[in-house]
Motif scaffolding. Sequence first.
Motif: not given
Length: 307
Positions: A211-212, A275-276, A271-272, A268-269, A209
């Motif tokens: 994004g984060a 998601l992860v 949220y990412q 945004y961070q 994954k």
Amino acid sequence: MLKGLLSFKNEYRTLHLTWFAFFLTFVCWFNFAPFASIIGKELSLDESQIKTLLICNLAITIPARIIIGALLDKYGPRITYSLLLMFAVIPCIATALAQDFNQMVIARLLMGIVGSGFVLGIRMVSEWFPPKDIGMAQGIYGGWGNFGAFGAEFALPLIAGGTAFLAGGNANWRLTMVLTGVVAAIYGVVYFNSVTDTPPGKEYQRPKKYGAMEVTSAKDFYGLLIMNFGLIFALGLLAWRLAQQKLHFLNAGQMYFIWFLLAALYAYQSYQAWLVNRDVVLGRKKFAPSERYEFSQVALLQFTYIT
């Protein structure tokens, strides 16, 4: 391992090529400090402006290392390090062409990106050396790489003095800035064509994954959010400093707009990160004991690095 350091084969070849890449990024990153007083006089900068430029030189390195780390996970150290070295020529030339404080701020903020090369070599070295040798190999990489700061302090004034005849008898700091970037960019091409991400037969492991950062418990997820806020707060302080009346780089409206963008970036961070890690937070995913780690250990390492 010490005997192998004298050779230029296999993993030792990769180590030597990589620590020199780190060395060059540090030469570029610290190429302002040896000329701070000269640049200050030539551009009519006061002490507060020079101090601010030194802060700018470091500030963007904070988020840049996170971005570079993400690119490293996706593309590997060979491509990412090579591109970073090639990129170094841009802020070096921008610094050389700067005619006032505002232009110099932009140049040094960009230069902060170059200071993020450390993480790339750490991954490269860990891929090439067995666990019993990783500590020493990374120590050699970090030690010789950090020596680039001394290289900038010692060698760059000599180059500037040696080419003074091209600048009317004054230390030719502008040409020296350009040379550091050109050398780094050329070496970026050399590095790209000289190394591989892993030894033959070993596969480069990429995260599932992007994004984060992935955590292993709900509690650690909230710790990650807190640590991410520290980064945003530091950049907000930099914007506030650049809006001070003595500096005249940002007005109040621009500062508030940057704060708004930073708040959006933090959202945004977050949220990412959600998601992860949402399956972990919601209890739908459990890590085996051998796969778990305490995020507090990461936080302690961060605070140790700060101090």
